[in-house]
Structures are given as C-alpha cells and as structure tokens.
Design a protein around this motif. Structure first.
Motif: not given
Length: 82
Positions: A1-3, A32-33, A43-44, A72-74
């Motif tokens: 996970m990017r932050q 990502s946060i 996001c992500g 966030i996309a599904i």
C-alpha cells in the motif's frame, strides 16, 4: 500500500494504512492512501463494492479524520500478478 502524507497531516496516512492492514480480508497491495488536513483520499482497486465501502467505513471512524474521498475502483476479476 502506498501512502502520501502532506506536511501537517500528523502521520494520518500511516494511521489509515495501519488500520486497513488490520483487516485481513482486504488486499492492501492495490491501494494507495493520501491524507491532507484531516481529509483522506483512498485510491486503487478492490474486488467488490463491499470491500470498498468497508475500507471507507473503517477510515471514517479513525481519530482526526474529517472526511474521506473514496476513489477505489472495483475490478471483480483481478489479473494475477505472478
């Protein structure tokens, strides 16, 4: 996970990341946060709407969070990354 935390965020992005990592059913490697002024941006991609909503709900209840933008996309059929 990017932050990504902007100055003055007080480590909020790190706190959000830790909280999401505690949820073992959420694949954090695709998220990502970003945190800025108490606002958290997610996001992500995740596999279901339930996961997306669950992550947002967890984040909303963290101390210091003023709001959440859930981008966030599904992707119900993620591609294997082997």
């Amino acid at each position: 996970m990017r932050q990504n935390a902007n100055p003055g965020s007080g480590g909020m992005a790190a706190e959000v990341t830790d909280a999401i990592r505690c949820i073992t059913t959420i694949p954090t490697e695709s998220l990502s946060i970003k945190a800025q002024g108490g606002w958290v941006f997610l996001c992500g991609e995740l596999q279901s709407r339930h996961q997306k909503e669950f992550v947002e709900e967890v984040v909303r209840h963290l101390d210091g969070v003023k709001g959440v933008t859930n981008l966030i996309a599904i992707d119900p059929h993620p591609v294997s990354r082997n």
